[in-house]
Design an enzyme around this catalytic site. Sequence first.
Site, PDB file in Angstrom:
ATOM      1  N   LYS A  69       0.858  -1.179   0.000  1.00 24.13           N
ATOM      2  CA  LYS A  69       0.000   0.000   0.000  1.00 24.13           C
ATOM      3  C   LYS A  69       0.900   1.235   0.000  1.00 24.13           C
ATOM      4  O   LYS A  69       1.903   1.270   0.715  1.00 24.13           O
ATOM      5  CB  LYS A  69      -0.840  -0.052   1.279  1.00 24.13           C
ATOM      6  CG  LYS A  69      -2.208   0.524   1.191  1.00 24.13           C
ATOM      7  CD  LYS A  69      -2.984   0.235   2.451  1.00 24.13           C
ATOM      8  CE  LYS A  69      -3.688   1.474   2.904  1.00 24.13           C
ATOM      9  NZ  LYS A  69      -4.398   1.298   4.154  1.00 24.13           N
ATOM     10  N   HIS A  71      -0.312   4.402   0.601  1.00 23.20           N
ATOM     11  CA  HIS A  71      -0.958   5.484   1.343  1.00 23.20           C
ATOM     12  C   HIS A  71      -1.326   4.967   2.734  1.00 23.20           C
ATOM     13  O   HIS A  71      -1.123   3.792   3.032  1.00 23.20           O
ATOM     14  CB  HIS A  71      -2.193   5.990   0.587  1.00 23.20           C
ATOM     15  CG  HIS A  71      -3.221   4.929   0.352  1.00 23.20           C
ATOM     16  ND1 HIS A  71      -3.093   3.984  -0.645  1.00 23.20           N
ATOM     17  CD2 HIS A  71      -4.376   4.630   1.011  1.00 23.20           C
ATOM     18  CE1 HIS A  71      -4.136   3.163  -0.606  1.00 23.20           C
ATOM     19  NE2 HIS A  71      -4.929   3.531   0.389  1.00 23.20           N
TER      20      HIS A  71
END
Length: 189
Positions: A69, A71
Amino acid sequence: NAGLVCRGDHVDALFSSYADAVLANLADVDFDVVFGPAYKGIPLCAGVAAALARRGKTVGFAYNRKEAKDHGEGGLVVGAPVDGKRVLLVDDVISAGTAVRDAVAILARQNATLAAVCVGLDRQEVAGGKDPPPPGQPRRSAVQRVADDLAVPVVAVATLSDLLAYLDRRLDLADHALAVRNYRAAYGV
């Protein structure tokens, strides 16, 4: 199929069984974090860490995402930091050992060290799966192969022999016992 264990009382018993197996068979193995590979390993690592805590051994838990990921908290590994830590990997079974090796690669990239592996079921299956060694050649189990290749202890909550003993006590499950015996004859060690 570990995915079918989906009631609170059942998962509590499962997590407790893992913790008992770890404490009984890996008492001399030091580890800081319980790691579960996605996806089944996610609830497994959390539940095993909680069951260990109830028994006086408090450790962190972590798991991986299938994709990193970029973010929020980001990254590939979620949970307790594994950098520089010794890790107990928990999973439902070892078939060819591919999932364990993939998890070890993830941990290595995070600077973690694999300390041991605990699986729910040792199928006592020959390494090589559908392509076992030819007659006369040594037959190692997939679990033994992983233990040897990774140089760590691998323990199981239960084995195929345990499962057969249970099935033999249950006359209503005789058809299942026969199917497991046939499987063992073809693929067992």
